[in-house]
Write a protein that holds these residues in place. Structure first.
Motif, PDB file in Angstrom:
ATOM      1  N   ARG A  70      56.275  59.275  61.513  1.00 14.09           N
ATOM      2  CA  ARG A  70      56.452  60.567  60.842  1.00 14.09           C
ATOM      3  C   ARG A  70      57.842  61.136  61.110  1.00 14.09           C
ATOM      4  NH1 ARG A  70      52.567  63.379  58.625  1.00 14.09           N
ATOM      5  NH2 ARG A  70      50.932  62.414  59.879  1.00 14.09           N
ATOM      6  N   THR A  72      60.684  64.329  59.691  1.00 18.32           N
ATOM      7  CA  THR A  72      60.927  65.519  58.883  1.00 18.32           C
ATOM      8  C   THR A  72      62.421  65.634  58.613  1.00 18.32           C
ATOM      9  OG1 THR A  72      61.056  66.903  60.865  1.00 18.32           O
ATOM     10  CG2 THR A  72      58.922  66.756  59.753  1.00 18.32           C
ATOM     11  N   LYS A  80      62.936  71.066  52.014  1.00 26.49           N
ATOM     12  CA  LYS A  80      62.338  70.330  53.125  1.00 26.49           C
ATOM     13  C   LYS A  80      61.586  69.098  52.623  1.00 26.49           C
ATOM     14  CE  LYS A  80      61.778  74.328  56.179  1.00 26.49           C
ATOM     15  NZ  LYS A  80      60.797  75.153  56.941  1.00 26.49           N
ATOM     16  N   GLU A  82      58.987  65.759  54.155  1.00 31.72           N
ATOM     17  CA  GLU A  82      58.255  65.107  55.237  1.00 31.72           C
ATOM     18  C   GLU A  82      57.998  63.677  54.817  1.00 31.72           C
ATOM     19  OE1 GLU A  82      53.885  65.297  57.332  1.00 31.72           O
ATOM     20  OE2 GLU A  82      54.906  67.207  56.951  1.00 31.72           O
TER      21      GLU A  82
END
Length: 372
Positions: A70, A72, A80, A82
């Motif tokens: 994961r 970001t 943004k 992810e």
């Protein structure tokens, strides 16, 4: 003629507080619900496991290793993003799920972890093809986070980095843990070896699709996600030895089960096999390899609940899950475990009734079908 199975056939009510948010203090400290070959339920603890297996039984583990998948970051526009890596396809390329306010097109540069840029090359179905500036595994290890399941509400921390990983994890590539294996520590592995219980390994890189809800009404309409697996020849040989000695083959986790059954679909007798599998195991499936399964408790309406219902029968699993809820077992990845014995053991195996209860366990009171 019976009606087709629907997703609703695999539903059950689960109080949210029974979803385990953290692992037990010790790896082997969980409870174990034993569904035996006669359909009886026994409340036990995981430490009882060695006494519930027999010499010459074979446990098959999935040695995949969870990667810190994961990330970001943001786009050049400031939006943004992810990123959840699904599969590494080249040392510097990966297929990933990308969440953003606007889907990034080819050529979009994603600034990740405020440290490096990844470029969107295009799409592969629902996934994005990303090019990284170096080795993907190295970048993830340095800057990524452990990808906890969506039902775990806290951000991954150092505890999760250690405990959302089996002690025998070897081959990096999974984005979800083979959670039945999380209960095993070195002491348990040693006790199993002393008891004459063999072990072997497969590799199946668990994908994020394992958490994807079934979005059709009829089970037969569902398209199973693909995962990469390997069954080495040493494991195929271990299965043959267990069979010859009258032992059972018991998968540690649904991922090990899926790998073994996928390989059996490709070759009989079982031999070394690897590739993508989309095997979808539902009630009515005839197992080629498995005689039992160690597994955690699964989400309502999930493909994994369908798999264990295929092994044990739908009614015994319904009873087992109702019992687990009533007895306040802990559910899902960090929760408690089940030992499921196939109701149709091989003729060469000793009768299931010869398995002795674990005298040391204070939790060994059995409950028959009517009591569960």
């Amino acid at each position: 003629m019976s009606s087709p199975l629907t997703v609703a056939d695999f539903d059950y009510a689960l109080p949210p507080e029974l979803i385990a948010q953290h692992p037990s203090p010790e790896r082997g400290g969980s409870r174990l619900l034993h569904l035996d070959a006669q359909g009886r339920l026994h409340d036990r603890v995981f430490a009882d496991l060695a006494g519930l297996l027999r010499p010459n039984d074979l446990l098959v583990f999935n040695d995949t290793r969870v990667i810190k998948a994961r990330l970001t970051g943001h786009k050049a526009s400031g939006g943004k993003v992810e990123v959840l890596i699904e599969r590494i396809v080249e040392p510097d390329r990966a297929l990933a799920h990308v969440r953003a306010s606007k889907s990034p097109g080819p050529g979009t540069v994603l600034r990740l972890a405020d440290c490096f840029d990844a470029t969107v090359l295009g799409r592969a179905g629902a996934l994005f093809d990303l090019r990284f500036p170096g080795d993907v595994l190295d970048l993830l290890q340095a800057h990524g986070a452990t990808p906890l399941p969506p039902y775990i509400t806290h951000a991954a921390g150092s505890e999760d980095d250690e405990r959302y990983q089996t002690v025998y994890a070897r081959a990096p590539g999974a984005v979800a843990a083979p959670t039945a294996g999380l209960h095993f520590d070195e002491a348990m592995l040693g006790r199993l070896e002393e008891a004459g219980i063999a072990r072997a390994f497969v590799t199946l890189h668990v994908g994020a699709g394992t958490f994807k809800p079934v979005q059709v009404e009829k089970v037969s309409d569902h398209v199973m996600h693909a995962e990469w697996y390997t069954v080495p020849q040493a494991t195929a040989d271990a299965v043959a030895r267990a069979r010859a000695a009258g032992g059972r083959v018991i998968a540690v986790g649904t991922t090990s089960a899926r790998a073994l059954e996928s390989a059996a679909a490709q070759a009989s007798p079982l031999r070394a096999t690897q590739g993508d599998t989309q095997l979808f195991i539902t009630p009515g499936y005839r197992f080629q390899v498995l005689d039992g399964l160690i597994t955690n408790f699964h989400l309502p309406q999930s493909t994994l609940l369908m798999m264990i219902s295929a092994l044990a029968g739908m009614e015994p699993i319904r009873r087992a899950y109702a019992h687990a809820v009533a007895e306040r077992y802990r559910f899902f990845s960090y929760g408690d475990a089940m030992l499921i014995e196939s109701p149709l053991p091989p003729a060469s195996a000793a009768p299931a009734s010869s398995t002795p209860p674990s005298p040391a366990s204070p939790h060994s009171a059995a409950s028959g079908p009517a009591a569960a």
